[in-house]
Motif scaffolding. Structure first.
Motif, PDB file in Angstrom:
ATOM      1  N   ARG A 108       5.873  25.657  20.650  1.00  0.00           N
ATOM      2  CA  ARG A 108       6.435  24.865  19.551  1.00  0.00           C
ATOM      3  C   ARG A 108       5.882  23.442  19.608  1.00  0.00           C
ATOM      4  O   ARG A 108       5.881  22.800  20.658  1.00  0.00           O
ATOM      5  CB  ARG A 108       7.962  24.805  19.656  1.00  0.00           C
ATOM      6  N   GLN A 110       6.823  20.053  17.587  1.00  0.00           N
ATOM      7  CA  GLN A 110       7.901  19.614  16.687  1.00  0.00           C
ATOM      8  C   GLN A 110       7.933  18.095  16.591  1.00  0.00           C
ATOM      9  O   GLN A 110       7.683  17.394  17.574  1.00  0.00           O
ATOM     10  CB  GLN A 110       9.263  20.122  17.171  1.00  0.00           C
ATOM     11  N   ASP A 112      10.567  15.059  14.939  1.00  0.00           N
ATOM     12  CA  ASP A 112      11.796  14.643  14.256  1.00  0.00           C
ATOM     13  C   ASP A 112      11.693  13.146  13.998  1.00  0.00           C
ATOM     14  O   ASP A 112      11.577  12.347  14.935  1.00  0.00           O
ATOM     15  CB  ASP A 112      13.031  14.938  15.102  1.00  0.00           C
ATOM     16  N   ARG A 135      12.333  16.830   9.656  1.00  0.00           N
ATOM     17  CA  ARG A 135      12.037  17.692  10.789  1.00  0.00           C
ATOM     18  C   ARG A 135      10.919  18.638  10.401  1.00  0.00           C
ATOM     19  O   ARG A 135      11.018  19.363   9.405  1.00  0.00           O
ATOM     20  CB  ARG A 135      13.266  18.479  11.219  1.00  0.00           C
ATOM     21  N   SER A 136       9.846  18.631  11.218  1.00  0.00           N
ATOM     22  CA  SER A 136       8.706  19.519  10.984  1.00  0.00           C
ATOM     23  C   SER A 136       8.305  20.137  12.307  1.00  0.00           C
ATOM     24  O   SER A 136       8.318  19.449  13.343  1.00  0.00           O
ATOM     25  CB  SER A 136       7.511  18.758  10.386  1.00  0.00           C
ATOM     26  N   TYR A 137       7.946  21.439  12.251  1.00  0.00           N
ATOM     27  CA  TYR A 137       7.434  22.026  13.470  1.00  0.00           C
ATOM     28  C   TYR A 137       6.528  23.212  13.171  1.00  0.00           C
ATOM     29  O   TYR A 137       6.617  23.852  12.113  1.00  0.00           O
ATOM     30  CB  TYR A 137       8.549  22.420  14.434  1.00  0.00           C
ATOM     31  N   TYR A 139       5.675  26.834  14.920  1.00  0.00           N
ATOM     32  CA  TYR A 139       6.299  27.729  15.878  1.00  0.00           C
ATOM     33  C   TYR A 139       5.438  28.977  16.032  1.00  0.00           C
ATOM     34  O   TYR A 139       5.132  29.665  15.047  1.00  0.00           O
ATOM     35  CB  TYR A 139       7.708  28.106  15.403  1.00  0.00           C
TER      36      TYR A 139
END
Length: 501
Positions: A108, A110, A112, A135-137, A139
């Motif tokens: 991950r 990520q 924030d 919030r972006s990630y 995965y």
């Protein structure tokens, strides 16, 4: 009082000290004129103590600014770059209706990002926070047959508001402002105390310098008397023990002057170190001994002490902090509701550039309640302790106020006593000089013995010393009153205003 000062000696005192005799071409010495005001100006400009106090003030101000800033808007970012997880854990299988051990292998990345702002309505902090978040990630789940990649993105606004509890945000902001004001009071108090200390050191030097002038004048009078004795012996044509007696008096006075000069050198060096001037520099003490009577109203002095005293003002501010602590204690472990709601848009896709298309609405809503049931009286006891702290703080404030009251009354009485004493002794100085001149005439005429002349001269010297002692006490009593009221009675200005503190 102008006539008194002229009878007493020099209206303006000049004394030059050399800490060491500098060699020509090696050291350049300066003549530094010291008056009651200039010694403070030099100290505030040069001394280590004032520089340390100023740096301490700046350090405390920086700490307070940091505390204030922590209560304002915050912009921060949390990053996971990356977070790896390859482990086995048990999970519920709804098909088999049983837990089974599953091994996961994920990656991950990520981010924030948040902008958080306290909610303040008409200048009043509500204890709530409003934030703008993203919030972006990325995965990745690794499988035997390949990788499953997901991209996720969410923009949302969040509002958080505690209910039925202590307004901690308001209390924290108020405490930060109180700390700032208390810091200002401490800075003023420290600087005024240093000013009073330097002025007291200057008075001690002034006392020694003037004593040197008195002894010098006493020796000069003895030498004049010795001339009279020699003339009388030559006229009589016989040897006289009076020459030996006067010579012994001159020698004793010289020893007394040497002791006083040692004290002068020691005190001069102490002041040089305190106001930070060169050891090779010469100090010239300049002071007008004319007494300018002061009329001090006790009620006005008390009001100055109550309103200008940093200690009382600081204690009042500290008492408010104790009240805030009580309010915080009442909110500790008490019933409360925490309300939070967020609204935004989100999207996820396995292709990054399509993650921004066709976003859907998203929201959250939560209401958390805390209800204390039983704590064996802990909260009640904590509140009782905080209430006692408030009562104790106010009692201590009243005690200090009474101490300041008594100190100011004593300082005013001392000032009036020394002022009366200086004026009373000053009126007799002219009579003492006239008495000595008369005794010389009578001795020359053979109507008075040498012992009578010496006693008259000693009484004159004692009276001059008493005047000097009373005058230095008078100067000290002014400093004492200034220190108690933080008001300069000679300039008629608060010390904070006079010295731009």
């Amino acid at each position: 009082m102008k006539g008194i000062a002229n009878i007493f000696g020099y209206r303006v005192l000049l004394a030059v000290f050399f800490a060491a005799a500098p060699l020509a071409g090696d050291v350049y010495a300066d003549d530094i004129v010291l008056t009651a005001d200039s010694v403070i100006e030099i100290a505030m400009r040069n001394s280590y103590r004032f520089r340390i106090l100023e740096l301490s003030r700046k350090r405390r101000l920086s700490s307070l600014n940091a505390e204030r800033a922590s209560l304002k808007s915050r912009v921060y970012m949390n990053l996971k770059t990356p977070e790896y997880s390859a482990l086995s854990d048990y999970k519920w299988n709804s098909t088999l209706y049983m837990n089974e051990i599953i091994k996961t292998n994920t990656r991950r990345w990520q981010m924030d990002l948040a902008v958080k702002q306290p909610v303040i309505i008409l200048g009043y902090p509500t204890n709530g926070y409003l934030s703008l978040n993203n919030r972006s990630y990325k995965y990745i789940q690794k499988e035997d047959f390949g990788d499953d990649v997901d991209y996720y993105n969410r923009f949302f606004v969040k509002f958080e508001q505690p209910l039925f509890t202590t307004n901690e945000l308001k209390n924290d902001m108020e405490e930060a402002e109180l700390d700032s004001k208390i810091d200002q009071m401490e800075d003023i108090s420290d600087k005024v105390n240093e000013i009073i200390g330097i002025s007291s050191a200057y008075n001690r030097l002034l006392n020694l310098v003037q004593r040197d002038s008195l002894i010098t004048r006493y020796i000069r009078d003895l030498e004049g008397l010795l001339t009279e004795v020699k003339q009388k012996r030559e006229e009589a044509g016989i040897a006289s023990v009076e020459e030996i007696q006067v010579g012994l008096e001159i020698k004793n006075a010289g020893e007394m002057q040497l002791d006083n000069l040692n004290d002068i050198r020691s005190q001069a060096m102490s002041i040089k170190q305190r106001i930070r001037v060169g050891n090779e520099d010469s100090l010239i003490v300049k002071h007008d001994l004319t007494l300018h009577p002061l009329t001090v109203n006790i009620e006005t002095a008390l009001q100055h002490g109550y309103t200008l005293s940093p200690r009382l003002r600081s204690m009042s501010l500290s008492n408010r902090k104790v009240e805030i602590d009580l309010d915080n204690t009442k909110g500790w472990d008490s019933f409360r509701l925490d309300f939070a709601v967020s609204f935004g848009i989100e999207n996820n896709d396995d292709i990054y550039r399509e993650m921004w298309d066709e976003a859907t609405n998203s929201y959250t809503f939560s209401l958390y309640a805390y209800l204390p049931i039983w704590d064996w009286g802990r909260r009640h006891s904590e509140i009782q302790a905080a209430e006692i702290s408030v009562k104790r703080a106010y009692l201590y404030h009243d005690q200090v106020r009474d101490e300041i009251t008594n100190a100011i009354i004593t300082a005013v009485d001392n000032l009036n006593d020394y002022q009366s004493r200086v004026m009373a002794i000053g009126k007799t100085l002219g009579e003492a000089k006239l008495s000595y001149d008369t005794s010389l005439d009578r001795y020359h005429a053979g109507e008075l013995s040498l012992q009578g002349v010496l006693k008259t001269l000693e009484r004159k010297l004692d009276l001059e010393k008493n005047y000097l002692e009373a005058y230095i006490g008078y100067r000290g009593s002014i400093l004492q009153l200034n220190a108690r009221t933080f008001f300069d009675y000679e300039s008629g200005l608060p010390m904070q205003e006079k010295y731009n503190l």
